[in-house]
Design an enzyme around this catalytic site. Sequence first.
Site, PDB file in Angstrom:
ATOM      1  N   SER A 100     -27.377 -88.487 -19.382  1.00  0.00           N
ATOM      2  CA  SER A 100     -26.729 -88.727 -18.094  1.00  0.00           C
ATOM      3  C   SER A 100     -27.703 -88.647 -16.920  1.00  0.00           C
ATOM      4  O   SER A 100     -28.649 -89.412 -16.843  1.00  0.00           O
ATOM      5  CB  SER A 100     -25.554 -87.751 -17.944  1.00  0.00           C
ATOM      6  N   ASP A 240     -25.634 -93.054 -11.976  1.00  0.00           N
ATOM      7  CA  ASP A 240     -26.580 -92.161 -12.645  1.00  0.00           C
ATOM      8  C   ASP A 240     -27.125 -92.854 -13.888  1.00  0.00           C
ATOM      9  O   ASP A 240     -26.832 -94.021 -14.138  1.00  0.00           O
ATOM     10  CB  ASP A 240     -25.928 -90.811 -12.977  1.00  0.00           C
ATOM     11  N   ASP A 242     -26.614 -92.903 -17.072  1.00  0.00           N
ATOM     12  CA  ASP A 242     -25.772 -93.539 -18.092  1.00  0.00           C
ATOM     13  C   ASP A 242     -24.561 -94.250 -17.508  1.00  0.00           C
ATOM     14  O   ASP A 242     -23.693 -94.715 -18.240  1.00  0.00           O
ATOM     15  CB  ASP A 242     -25.336 -92.527 -19.157  1.00  0.00           C
TER      16      ASP A 242
END
Length: 448
Positions: A100, A240, A242
Amino acid sequence: MGKYFGTDGVRGVANKELTPELAFKIGRFGGYVLTKDTNRPKVIIGRDTRVSGHMLEGALVAGLLSIGAEVMRLGVISTPGVAYLTKALDAQAGVMISASHNPVQDNGIKFFGADGFKLTDEQEAEIEALLDKEVDELPRPIGTNLGQVNDYFEGGQKYLQYIKQTVEEDFSGLHIALDCAHGATSSLAPYLFADLEADISTMGTSPNGMNINDGVGSTHPEGLAELVKEKGADIGLAFDGDGDRLIAVDEKGNIVDGDQIMYICAKYMKETGQLKHNTVVSTVMSNLGFYKALEANGITSDKTAVGDRYVMEEMKRGGYNLGGEQSGHIIMLDYITTGDGMLSALQLVNIMKVTKKPLSELASEMKKFPQLLVNVRVTDKKLALENEKIKEIIRVVEEEMNGDGRVLVRPSGTEPLIRVMAEAPTQELCNEYVHRIVDVVKAEVGAE
């Protein structure tokens, strides 16, 4: 949380904590738990742009093939893209390789079930039990019963076409600045918004395996704010690594966080009859101004512990369709089964287009309360929460606030810290309240 699984899958420093050997086992055992009732199950795998993604993908694929799964590699795609495609392609499971918003050295593995939702605690516990067994007793198919691997790099486009049809209008006449964090949305988001006829400016769209989240993306929106002002854009959208978070920037360069985005969406959804049970689910970290703005519009709020999985659990329990976090995880359950930055961005821009209001005007309806968070290192988190003097100072401060502010004192989930947070009408009051509590925490259980 278990020994391997945290609040968002298995995470660690790639090749040190999250090794290829562990990834092989996670693929083998995780795949087995999710697909054991199916002959020749289908499992899809996506990844973000981290340099370690190829290594972990190879190991995961090997583990899945070893239990007889048919594996479909999606290549670089967002986490919500994997969640959507797991269900849309009738796969028994989906896997995303990403950490992430974390730095490049970290990576992670998270699973989705056939319904597109993240795993239950029970499923994670079953996988952990297999990981901890000394002997691997799972079936080992041979010959024609082994699984095979294929690529389906068109999956990203299938997902984009799906989320694109959630808005009625195109975005012609709007200038949109995008920051893709050199991550999973780097080629997807520019294509999506250009396809909707917006004028676009981009940054963070040149991943090289090493630069994901490095001074860019939803955790570093300052660069996007500069780009918005420089280009005269109507809105900036920061994702972000992901693609499951969104932080926005208004046309004046002001940052618009997850609370503000949720408020804007909740108000619009209520006005158009779309907000189920007239309720939004958020975490205890959402700003007091968020709750007051909802209340002023006759919208109910439901609070959970910090973490998008807890928001999702409450949404499913109560039949709600909007929830999220201040950090930009926004879940729109009518459309997708996880937080989705690009979907949230589409809805936000659509609201601007339909209402003909600039983002600064839409966001200004929610007055954020000044907030201060201080971490205190302690000898014992449990003792801190049970300490009578700490309880007393919290009670005294809350009485003084008289409903015009709030205090949150909670333990860190991963470190020996107590987090002391307060919100109040002024920054000065905020600082005073926090430090009065911090002083007592340090005196009673401080580690320094």
